[in-house]
Every structure is written in C-alpha cells, then in structure tokens.
Design an enzyme around this catalytic site. Sequence first.
Site, short mmCIF file in Angstrom:
data_model
loop_
_atom_site.label_atom_id
_atom_site.label_comp_id
_atom_site.label_asym_id
_atom_site.label_seq_id
_atom_site.Cartn_x
_atom_site.Cartn_y
_atom_site.Cartn_z
N ASN A 5 -53.55 -64.71 -8.87
CA ASN A 5 -53.07 -65.33 -7.52
C ASN A 5 -51.47 -64.89 -7.51
OD1 ASN A 5 -55.47 -67.22 -7.53
ND2 ASN A 5 -54.32 -68.04 -9.21
N GLU A 19 -53.66 -59.61 -15.93
CA GLU A 19 -53.47 -60.30 -14.49
C GLU A 19 -52.05 -60.10 -14.13
OE1 GLU A 19 -55.86 -62.02 -13.77
OE2 GLU A 19 -56.91 -62.05 -15.58
#
Length: 865
Positions: free
Chosen positions: A272, A305
């Site tokens: 995210n 990530e």
Amino acid sequence: MIDSRAMNAAPNTTRLAEYERFPYTVESVDLTFDLHPSETHVRQISTWRKIIPGVTSLELNGKDLKRISIKIDGELVDESRLVEIDESLLIRQVPDAFTLEVVTQISPEANTALEGLYLSNGMFCTQCEAEGFRRITYYPDRPDVMSIFTTRIIADPGYPVLLSNGNLISENQMEDGRREAVWQDPFPKPCYLFALVGGDLAVERDNFVTMSGREIDLRIYVEKKDLNRVRYALESLKRAMKWDENVYGREYDLDIFMIVAVSHFNMGAMENKGLNIFNSSCVLASPDAATDQAFQRIEAIVAHEYFHNWSGNRVTCRDWFQLSLKEGFTVFRDSEFSADTNSRAVKRIQDVNFLRSAQFTEDAGPTAHPVQPLEYQEISNFYTLTIYEKGAEVVRMIRTLLGPELFRQGSDLYFDRYDGQAVTIQEFVGAMADVSGRDFRQFMRWYEQPGTPRLRVYMSHGSATGKLTIQFDQKAPVIAETDSHEPYLIPISYQLIDRESGQILVPETLFELSEMSTTVTHENVTGVPVISLLRGLSAPVRLEMTRPVADLIALARFDDDGVSRWDAIQDLYIQSIGQLLKDPTSPVDQALIDLVCELIRDPQMEQDPACLAEMLALPQDNILWDVFQPADPQAILSARKHLRQALADGASKYWKILFETMMPEGPYQPEASAIGRRSLAVTALAYLAKIEPVDTILEDLFTNASNLTERFAAYRIARSDAAPELSDALSQKFLDGADTDEVLDLWLSTEATNERTATIERVRELTEHERFEWTNPNRVRAVLGAFANRNVEAFYSADGYRMLADSVLKLDAMNPQIAARLVMPLCQWARFGPSYQDKIKSELRRIIGRKLSKDLVEIVSKSID
Ligand code: B3K
Ligand code: ZN
C-alpha cells in the site's frame, strides 16, 4: 449423489479479451471512517466525470456491505435507480459530472476472510489487493481507475494510532473524547493500494536521506510486545532504498514511509502506498526469535514491498491479467537486491531450486496458466508461482538478452513513459524493445503460453578433427498440445570444459534458440568436452538429457557457475535414487560418494560454505516425483532416506569436523558469511546424527545457543535422530521458550512434519493446541500446510487426505483464500500412481459436493471433472 454443479453455480469468468475502459474518471475520493469493531461507518464523497460519451449508468463494486445511503449531488438516489447483482451495483441515469456520496456499514470483527477492513488482535487493518476495497465501500474496484485519496479516521481513544496512505494533514482530539486523523495521498492510485490502520501500537523510527537530499521519515508500527524485534527490518528498508537509487535510479517520493506488522494476514505483505502492511512473521526478527532463513526472508520481503513503490504503484497494472507486470518485475528486483547484498551464487541456487520444485509443478498441473493469463474466475487464485517466479525469470531473460546497460535504459524509459498510469505487460516489453531495437514478438510467447518448455541437447565431438557439434532441440511443454505450440526464444548460456582437467575449452557463450532445432559447431576443440548448460538457469526450461556420470562429476568438481555445479550433483542424486527405486538393495555408486568427500575437502568450497550446504542437500520430493512418473511418494521417500544414509556413512569422517569448524563463534550476525557457515554446520550435524548418537552435542547446542537458528537445529535434529527422551524433552523446552508466534510456528511445523512423531493423530492434536487458531493463517500454514506439503509419510495415506479435506472445508467458511491454497496438494493427484489417485480423488469429490467459495470451486473443479 449430490450434484455438485447445482450447488456451486458456475462462477463468472473474467476475460482479458473483454477488457473495456472504465467510462468515468474519479477526480478525488474523500473517505471518512468511524471505526467500531462491529459497526464501522464509511462515508465516501467522490467526484466523477464521464469520459466515454453515451454512457448513462455507473457500475460500482460492493461486497458484504450494508448500504446506508447513496446520494448524487446531495440528493438521495431512489432505490428504483439501483440494481445490485452479485458484487456489482448499477446506478442508473447519472449526470456527466457529479459528486457521489455513499455511506456503508461494515463489521470488521466478523471479517475472517481478512480482505477489506478487519481486526487482528484488536487492531483495525486493511487488505485491499486484489478486490478487497469493495468490502469497504461501493467503488470501481479495478486497478485502472486511479484517484487522489483523502482519508479521515475517527476512533475511540483505545486506538491512539490512526494511519492511512500519504501525508498526515491533521490530528485532533474531538469533543466527545474520540480522536481523529486526516491523511492525504498526493499520488493518484488505484483503490487496491488503499490502506488504513487503527490501534494501540508502538513505533520505531529512523530516517533516510534520498539521493536528491530529501529526508524521509521511516516508521515501523507493531504491537507493543514486539518493539524489540523491528530493527532488522528498518535496516533492511534503508538498504533497499539505497539499492533502488543505485541500481534503478529510483527515489522514494513521499515524506514518510510506514510499515505496520499484523498477526492475521493472508500472505507475506502488501505494498500500500506509503503504508505497507506486513504479516508479522515477515517483519519481526531478533536473534532469539528468528532463524537465519527468517532474517533473509524479511530482508527480501521488506525490499520487495518497497520496490513496488515504483514497479506497481507509480506505474501500476491496467487490469489483473497484468499482475506479473508488477510482481514478476518486482521479484526480479528483490532477487537481485538479495544477490547483491548476500551471496549471488547461493541466492540463485535457492531461487532455481524453488522454481523447479514448485513452479514447474504448477506449470504441469491442473492450474497451469500463462504468465499473462487469459481468464480467471477468482483473481485471488492467480497470485501464483507462475505470475511471481516465472514472471521474474522472464524479466531476467530480457535482461540477459539486452545486457545490463540497455536493460537499465529500458526500465528508465518504462518508468518515465508510464509514470502515473495503469499499463500492460506489452507496454513494459515495448519499452525494452524501443531502447534495444529488438523484435520481441517471438519472446512474448513466454507470457502467452503455459507450461515449461523442454530442451534436449545432443553433442558430438571428433577427437581427431576437434570439431564439436551441439544440437539444441526444444520440445513443447508436456501440457501443451504439440500442434498448438509455437517455439520459444530460449537464451541458452553454455560453456565447455575438459572432463579431466576442468580447463575451459569454449568460454561462456549465449546462444538464442528460436527454432525447434538448431545445430552449432565449434572448431579446434581439444580434450574431452563436457557441456555446462543453461548456466545460472539462463531460461526456465526443463533439460531433458541423460548426462554421463563422468560428465556430471566433472561439472560438480570444476564448473565455475554455482547453479551448474549444484545442478550436476542434484542430477547425480536423482540418478542414484532412480537406481534405488529399481533395486532398493543396490549400493550407491562409489563415484558419487567420492565426489561428496572431494567437495567437502575442496578448499575452494570452504570459501563458500553455503554453496556446499546446498550441494549436500538432496532433491526435494516434488522434483523426484516429476522424474519418476507415475510417482510413488512412499517408495521415493525410502529411496531418498537410503541415499542420505549412504552419504552419511560414506563421508563419515568429515561430518564432525565440518560441524565443529564451521559453526561461527562470537555474537550472532545475520549476514551472508555467518549464515553460510551455520547452514553447513547444521547440515553436517544432521548427517552426523545418522551415523552416531549425537545427543550430547544436541543438548549442548540447544542449551548454549546464542540464537534461534542453532537452538532450532538442535531440536529439529533431536526430533528425528536423538533418543526419544531427549527428543521429547527438547520439543517441550522449545515450546516452553516459544514466547513469540513465529517461534511457536516453527514448533508447530516441526511437530507436524518430523519423521518420527508426526502422525496424523499428532497433527490433529496440534490443531487442538491452546495456541492454535483456525482464523490465523500463520497457524494454519504451520500445522496443515506443513503437514500436507512436507510430511510425505503421514499425508500420503487415505487418512491424511481426509484430514486435509476436512480442514479445507472448515476453513473455506472462514477464509476462502487460505482454503484454496491448502487444497493444492490434493489437486496434484494425476502425478501419482493409481493406488494413490483413487483415494485422493474421492476426497476431492467429497469437497466439490459441498457448497463452496468461488475461490475453492475454481481450484477444485479445474483439477477434477
Ligand atoms: N501485492 C501483494 C499480494 C497481494 C495478494 C492479494 N491476494 C504482495 C506482494 O506481492 O508484494
Ligand atoms: Zn509483490
């Protein structure tokens, strides 16, 4: 007989060929969350503008939402204008430009699917990729709709930390005692990158100065008990940020980067924007609560990530058929980061081993699909080894074909050209084509065709003339029909060495095989040439070539490519297991034993103990099952044990000394050379345990270990080889010391898999353990995932299949994604002999006879008619 088709109505299929642009742009989205465990209210205010003329209705997605109100331009929309079917809500007669206001109510505490907004140990958190945002509010839940998000979070004082994407705009104490925080993300993003966290969390902070001199605030939020285990992830993050600047020229863009650790999480972590959410097992590490392997995994996942900030977030996917655009590229990026940070040869061996044992299996089984799939029923089922690992191999081949400089130019062009856009795999490859002038049309078959192509190589050498011919033949993947198969462009890296001296006869060459068959020749080749093929695994193909033992021995002794050396000895192990399957009493070839002894003595190997440890590890079941078709897992297991015993006996004089000299001394360091030494020491100890009692060593190691890697090794080896009293005692002590979930999971998985005590009854007992939780995927994976994937003896039996099927059905009602993963070992029935197949299939039929999630229906129905 229950008609399964009637119970599980054929789910909708989404097709790449049917892609259509979304007819509106969403200029901004303002979300207000009023957090409450069972009644969270979400208000969405968004502004819309039509971009495709003629459209008059708006189609949104929504799932398990209680619809409170929908307004357009401040007016309540009448029910007669709304049509809700499955996961879509149609609003009819909308203007060309308008403001939408939607209020929904959701229950985070009832959400055991762990998609959308849910609670983990009392902490609110989200997981939106791929289609979780529709469980929060009605919205076009597709990656090509990008917008600017502002998020206001209101919560009771019991949740003092309130986080979302982007920058913190304001925080304040409200009159009613509750608190509010407002976050704004200035970068347009798809809703799958939305995140929210609310809880009573502790934080560890640091900062990073970027290449242009901006100071970034770095934070890791965890439950308070875990604050002493975040330092390593924070250091890994800084290394990854630096590496991406150095190697790809990519700088971080927001002023703050946050990671939050949660206990209940379906996969490893999620990228995210500005607020990565991690499975706690992929971020928390300390010497006494994480093994060397966990440290390395954490470093890789933190990097992965982080790298998504460019490969995935700044440039995202047009639709989910493009998933490998971000995942394949990002796995390639993280594997190169790990190779640069640790040992390149070992990292590549581990990746190749994983690809061959797991992705090749997937690519030959019922759920095989292209790297760019053409259709899906449930996108969650497509977060596969093919999308990730094969996708990364395809990007690696592009780099091999272009060379590092052009590849970097291609990546720069890609990021530049598509920044802020949602694009396709074709656009990624197009950028590579533009910088190189290369035609990638044939290469695209790697993305389009499922299955693992096969390579056959025939060599002939005239010792008098010195002429060497090498014929390369490619064959279609076994799952492809030969007539529909188009040849791949296969980059084959090879080298020739002399069998006796190891001298290089023909230096490393890159040959691009584009036809079904091609012959190359080399003149003036002296000596006895042995070919070192697919060096570094230059293409993800299966090599079908019976290589003479003497050639394999020469490669294992002399070759200068780590993968090729490792591959040669693995091939020798496979041949040896093949002999034992034919005749269980046949002796293991002395030449193999001599080779193992020589490798142990080889001073060059001493420089790279981790490589030697990899070479001493026998091939995994999956690999052997592929070779010895139809597979008999129990027979293969005993042949493998027999070979292990023969190696233990044959190299008996080395194990103890290897164990004693390799185990690093001094304070624990999770860095490559110490990890390599420990890994070789533990491998040697495991072999030693096969030839003499090692109880005293194990007890000492367990008691005096300064780190979990050694303590865990002592317990694990005791479980398979020590006297029963010591084995039980160390198991109990290991559990008593398991004060983190991650150590508990190591105990659970060892108890569920070890060769002596992990019976089905024991596995059932573990699921009843007071610390086991069906709703926590890490516990489920530790017990049931480990049992089905790593306990051949107990699992490959009628009772084993039944136990797994029962667990899958139970889980499907709580968490379909986890159920659909767990069922996979049953879906591989076609690889096994008839006596196995019938029993497995009857469990699959029992499963499909029930009312199932669409996740599970897709997987099970693909594997059984
Ligand atoms: N992108 C996520 C995976 C999301 C899976 C959703 N079912 C993690 C990663 O690959 O980085
Ligand atoms: Zn990823």
